[in-house]
Structure formats: C-alpha cells, structure tokens
Design an enzyme around this catalytic site. Structure first.
Site, PDB file in Angstrom:
ATOM      1  N   ARG A 181       2.013  13.737 -14.867  1.00 30.41           N
ATOM      2  CA  ARG A 181       0.895  13.221 -15.665  1.00 30.41           C
ATOM      3  C   ARG A 181       0.338  14.276 -16.622  1.00 30.41           C
ATOM      4  O   ARG A 181      -0.095  13.956 -17.734  1.00 30.41           O
ATOM      5  CB  ARG A 181      -0.200  12.699 -14.731  1.00 30.41           C
ATOM      6  N   GLY A 238      11.622   8.399 -10.478  1.00 34.25           N
ATOM      7  CA  GLY A 238      11.005   7.087 -10.680  1.00 34.25           C
ATOM      8  C   GLY A 238       9.663   7.207 -11.366  1.00 34.25           C
ATOM      9  O   GLY A 238       9.321   6.421 -12.253  1.00 34.25           O
ATOM     10  N   SER A 286       1.520   0.022  -5.984  1.00 35.59           N
ATOM     11  CA  SER A 286       2.328   1.027  -6.690  1.00 35.59           C
ATOM     12  C   SER A 286       1.515   1.753  -7.745  1.00 35.59           C
ATOM     13  O   SER A 286       1.085   1.158  -8.743  1.00 35.59           O
ATOM     14  CB  SER A 286       3.544   0.362  -7.356  1.00 35.59           C
ATOM     15  N   ASP A 330       5.020   8.417   0.819  1.00 36.88           N
ATOM     16  CA  ASP A 330       6.173   9.320   0.738  1.00 36.88           C
ATOM     17  C   ASP A 330       6.396  10.108   2.024  1.00 36.88           C
ATOM     18  O   ASP A 330       7.381  10.841   2.144  1.00 36.88           O
ATOM     19  CB  ASP A 330       5.982  10.308  -0.427  1.00 36.88           C
ATOM     20  N   LYS A 350      12.500   3.170  -2.636  1.00 37.83           N
ATOM     21  CA  LYS A 350      12.238   4.545  -3.097  1.00 37.83           C
ATOM     22  C   LYS A 350      13.554   5.180  -3.574  1.00 37.83           C
ATOM     23  O   LYS A 350      14.509   4.469  -3.857  1.00 37.83           O
ATOM     24  CB  LYS A 350      11.599   5.352  -1.965  1.00 37.83           C
ATOM     25  N   ARG A 378      14.460   4.091   2.388  1.00 40.45           N
ATOM     26  CA  ARG A 378      14.101   5.171   3.323  1.00 40.45           C
ATOM     27  C   ARG A 378      14.044   4.721   4.779  1.00 40.45           C
ATOM     28  O   ARG A 378      14.218   5.541   5.680  1.00 40.45           O
ATOM     29  CB  ARG A 378      12.776   5.811   2.897  1.00 40.45           C
TER      30      ARG A 378
HETATM   31  C1  S3P Z   1       3.992   8.143  -7.349  1.00 34.28           C
HETATM   32  C2  S3P Z   1       3.793   6.916  -6.775  1.00 34.28           C
HETATM   33  C3  S3P Z   1       4.517   6.453  -5.584  1.00 34.28           C
HETATM   34  C4  S3P Z   1       5.248   7.590  -4.873  1.00 34.28           C
HETATM   35  C5  S3P Z   1       5.956   8.498  -5.838  1.00 34.28           C
HETATM   36  C6  S3P Z   1       4.961   9.114  -6.797  1.00 34.28           C
HETATM   37  C7  S3P Z   1       3.217   8.508  -8.537  1.00 34.28           C
HETATM   38  O1  S3P Z   1       5.473   5.500  -5.984  1.00 34.28           O
HETATM   39  O2  S3P Z   1       6.174   7.067  -3.944  1.00 34.28           O
HETATM   40  O3  S3P Z   1       6.629   9.532  -5.155  1.00 34.28           O
HETATM   41  O4  S3P Z   1       3.182   9.704  -8.908  1.00 34.28           O
HETATM   42  O5  S3P Z   1       2.587   7.617  -9.130  1.00 34.28           O
HETATM   43  P1  S3P Z   1       5.115   3.933  -6.124  1.00 34.28           P
HETATM   44  O6  S3P Z   1       4.240   3.761  -7.276  1.00 34.28           O
HETATM   45  O7  S3P Z   1       6.449   3.258  -6.334  1.00 34.28           O
HETATM   46  O8  S3P Z   1       4.491   3.552  -4.823  1.00 34.28           O
END
Ligand code: S3P
Length: 446
Positions: free
Chosen positions: A33, A101, A174, A327, A354, A358
């Site tokens: 971010r 992701g 999420s 996580d 994920k 997992r």
């Molecule tokens: C994250 C959100 C989570 C987490 C990922 C980091 C983030 O994912 O599992 O490691 O930085 O916004 P999800 O939004 O898919 O839950």
C-alpha cells in the site's frame, strides 16, 4: 518473476532450544500500500522498513511501469515520486505480479478508473487464483476485464475513461477486494462506498486518510460502511512500515513448540484486524506475553515474548476471529498438532483460495507427518499429539506457498523425525531472511 526457478528443498530437524531476538521484516500489506499510494500522490513519499520480498518488489516494478519513479537509496530507504490520482500512464509491457495476490488485486483497482489498458500475469499459483472477485466490482466503475476462463490471469483490464463511483457490499471477507474498490474510487468523481459485514484488515482506510483523502468509516446495522470522496489530491508521506505480525507468527510458534525456547520478537504491530492468532495462542495456554506495549503512528505495537509451552490445549477458534488471523491458520495448525486435544477451525473457506488451498496443503502434509486432520469445505480440525508428539519423517509439498513452506519447517523443528519441504524458494516472497533468522535462534535448517 513469474516463477521461482529450480525447486529448493529444505529440511528442518529438532535441535536445541531456540533463543534470542527475532527481528522480522516489514509488513507485507502495508508495504504494497505504501508503494501504491506513494505512486498516486503528487511529490515524494519516503518509506523506511519496506519489506524487500519478491511480492513487494513486483509492486515496485509495477508502479514504475505505470509512470512513478521508485528508487532505493544506500541507507535502505525507498523514495516514490508519484504521478497523482488519475496520473497513471499505460504500461508498455505485461505487468508480472509474481506470487502476489495483494499486489495484482490492488493494482488492478488503482488503474481501473484511468483511460489506460494493462495486462497482468503472475506465477502458476497466482494464475490459478480467482480475479472475478475484483473485476466484478471494478465493472461498476466502467472498467472491462478480459481474462482466461474462470476469471484467471493473464488478464487485461481496460480502464474506464469516464468512471462513475460505486456502492458495493463485499460478498466475502476480503481486504484485497475492499482495497481494490477503494483505490478505484480514488479516480471516480463523487462518493464510493464499500460495505463489509466482517471487519478485515483496515490498512487501506487508515493509509488513505493519512495521505489526505476524505474517508469515513461507520459501524451500522448493514456492517462497516466505508465512504471515500473521489479525486482527492493525495499528499506524499513519510512512512515507517511496522514489522509484520504474520511473519512474527513463525518464530513465535516455533518458540512455543521447541523445548526450552525463549524468543523475543520486537516491534510487532498488533492492529486488532491482524492480531487474532496471538489471542488464539493465549487462549490455548501459550506462554506468550506482550512487553513494552506502545502506540506508534496510531497503531498498537508490542514486543512479543514466546516461551516453550508444553501444556497448550486445543480449542475451538471463534469463527468471527477468522479475518483477523486468516494468514495464520497454517502455522496455528502446527501449534495445534503440538497441543493436547482437538483444535477446530470453522468459517475459513477463504483459506481454499490463497496462494494454495491452504486447508488441503496443510492437511496432506500434517497427515504425512502422522497427525490426524479432518476437513470440510469451510472447516478443519487438527488432533493434537501433545508437546513434541508429532512423528514427522515426511517430505511435504509447499505448493508455491510461502506460508505452507514456513509452517512445515517449524513443524520439523519440534517433531521426532525431520520434515522436508520440497521447495523453500517461495519463502522469499514475504520473508526473505527466514532461514538466517531461524538458524540464528538455533533452528536446524539444511
Ligand atoms: C491481504 C489480505 C488478505 C491476506 C493477504 C493480504 C491484504 O487476503 O490473506 O495475505 O494485504 O489486503 P484477502 O483479501 O484475500 O482475504
């Protein structure tokens, strides 16, 4: 970037006690971010303590591809000269987000309301993950997505040339989807509203406000309602990235299960949307204390002290805590295997999408190491074998998933026979110093 080269197997075996201080790297979520919001500001953002893992470096490269200047100085500080909200240029080549992701979903959001087109890809893990959860709400702003069947990468996003603001209720818990919508809302005129029925990590809201955007958060009957006023001029910031509670989980858990251990993990952010694991470990009877609790940049921070805890018991993890430790379930299952009795984890279907599935990855590997695991679509249960009771003696698959690899290596540190992961290379995505840090505490990793 979109592969990790030859597999690098790694073996963990029981050794002496773990002791000393574990200085874990910067927070992955906040690092992504910081780069993205820096790139959307006008002027220079400075970032100290950025996580220099592969995931975040891919986001830095992506921000350059969209036109920001991103550099690292010799003192390890990062400098981002942003192009401003709406200032992204069209990348000349495919954006490769590697394993990340968070990187790909947030960047898709950030570019979706600019009149540019970008194509995204990633490694085999990222190419298997669903992107429709992000492109569905981005369509409300006027963006178009063309991906592979099932909404998979590679995928091209055609940004909206006349974006409209959106109102969106998240269909799943999420933070990535929430953040993608908020970042898209930055370049749409008027108010964008995101509603979440379960609170997820709130770094995007906090940081947007810190960069000068008008963000309102209200708890209502509908859920948590976040309202962002579009087209602000974001002001560059000076950011100290806190250390990652999700990375701290590994030295903490290893200390709890390796006989005689006493480890201090300093300066860990305990934002309540991230700290669920630590509450759960304490509920299980872990000797885990928060020392030197303080406030840094509006976030609670503490030094975590974890000592060997042979009397931990299995518990039912409250499902409403899932988002705050999503996580951490893989490493929790390793601790659970070393506790007495059954640990039940329910309301966790997000674990199946994920970096790997997992639940399946951990269940298969734990069973190979002699642990009983039951599972359903959105739950799993681990039968504890007591302190040091896991037989081990298995080679398990990491499935291109850093947290699976680190979890099984921690298992091997406490089990009767060694545990080998087929490929430890993915650890570099989030915790590039893991091996040196753990061996520095006394772990045997080869
Ligand atoms: C994250 C959100 C989570 C987490 C990922 C980091 C983030 O994912 O599992 O490691 O930085 O916004 P999800 O939004 O898919 O839950």
């Amino acid at each position: 970037m979109s592969g990790h080269g030859d597999p690098r197997p790694m073996r963990a075996e029981r050794g002496g006690a773990l002791s000393g201080e574990a200085h874990v790297p910067g927070d992955k979520s906040i690092s992504h971010r910081s780069l993205i919001l820096g790139a959307l500001s006008v002027g220079e953002t400075r970032i100290r303590g950025l996580l220099e893992g592969e995931d975040v470096l891919a986001t830095a490269a992506a921000m350059r591809a969209f036109g920001a200047e991103v550099t690292r100085d010799d003192a390890g500080e990062w400098h981002v000269h942003g192009v401003g909200v709406g200032g992204f240029g069209e990348p000349e080549d495919v954006i490769d987000c590697g394993n990340a992701g968070t990187g790909v979903r947030l960047i898709m959001g950030a570019m979706a309301t600019s009149p540019i087109t970008a194509t995204f890809t990633g490694d085999a893990s990222l190419r298997s993950r669903p992107m429709g959860r992000v492109t569905d709400p981005l369509a409300l702003f006027g963006a178009k997505a063309h991906g592979r069947t099932g909404g998979r990468l590679p995928m091209t996003i055609v940004g909206a040339s006349s974006p409209v603001p959106a109102r969106y209720t998240l269909p799943m818990a999420s933070a990535q989807v929430k953040s993608a919508v908020l970042l898209a809302g930055l370049n749409a005129p008027g108010e964008t509203v995101v509603i979440e029925t379960e609170a997820t990590r709130d770094h995007t809201e906090r940081m947007l406000a810190g960069f000068g955007a008008a963000v309102r958060v209200e708890d209502t009957n509908e859920g948590r309602v976040i309202t962002l006023t579009g087209q602000p001029e974001l002001r560059p910031q000076s950011i100290d990235v806190p250390r990652d509670p999700s990375s701290a989980a590994f030295p903490v858990a290893a200390a709890l299960i390796v006989e005689g251990s006493d480890v201090l993990v300093p300066n860990i952010g305990l934002n309540p949307t991230r700290a669920g694991l630590y509450e759960t470990l304490r509920d299980m009877g872990a000797d885990l204390t928060y020392e030197n609790i303080r406030d840094e940049g509006g976030e609670p921070v503490a030094d975590l002290r974890a000592r060997y805890s042979p009397d931990m018991v299995g518990i039912e993890v409250p499902p409403e805590r899932a988002a705050s430790m999503i996580d951490e379930y893989p490493i929790l299952s390793v601790v659970a295997a070393n506790a007495r009795g059954r640990t039940s984890m329910h309301g966790v279907k997000e674990l199946r999408v994920k970096e790997s599935d997992r639940i399946d990855a951990m269940a298969v590997g734990l069973r190979a190491a002699g642990v009983t695991v039951d599972e359903g679509p959105d739950w799993w249960e681990v039968e504890g074998m007591g302190a040091g009771g896991v037989p081990g003696g298995a080679t398990v698959e990491a499935r291109l998933d850093h947290r699976i690899a680190m979890s099984f290596l921690c298992l091997g540190m406490a089990s009767q026979k060694p545990v080998t992961v087929d490929d430890a290379a993915p650890i570099a995505t989030s915790f590039p110093i893991f091996t040196g840090l753990m061996t520095g505490l006394g772990a045997r990793l080869t």
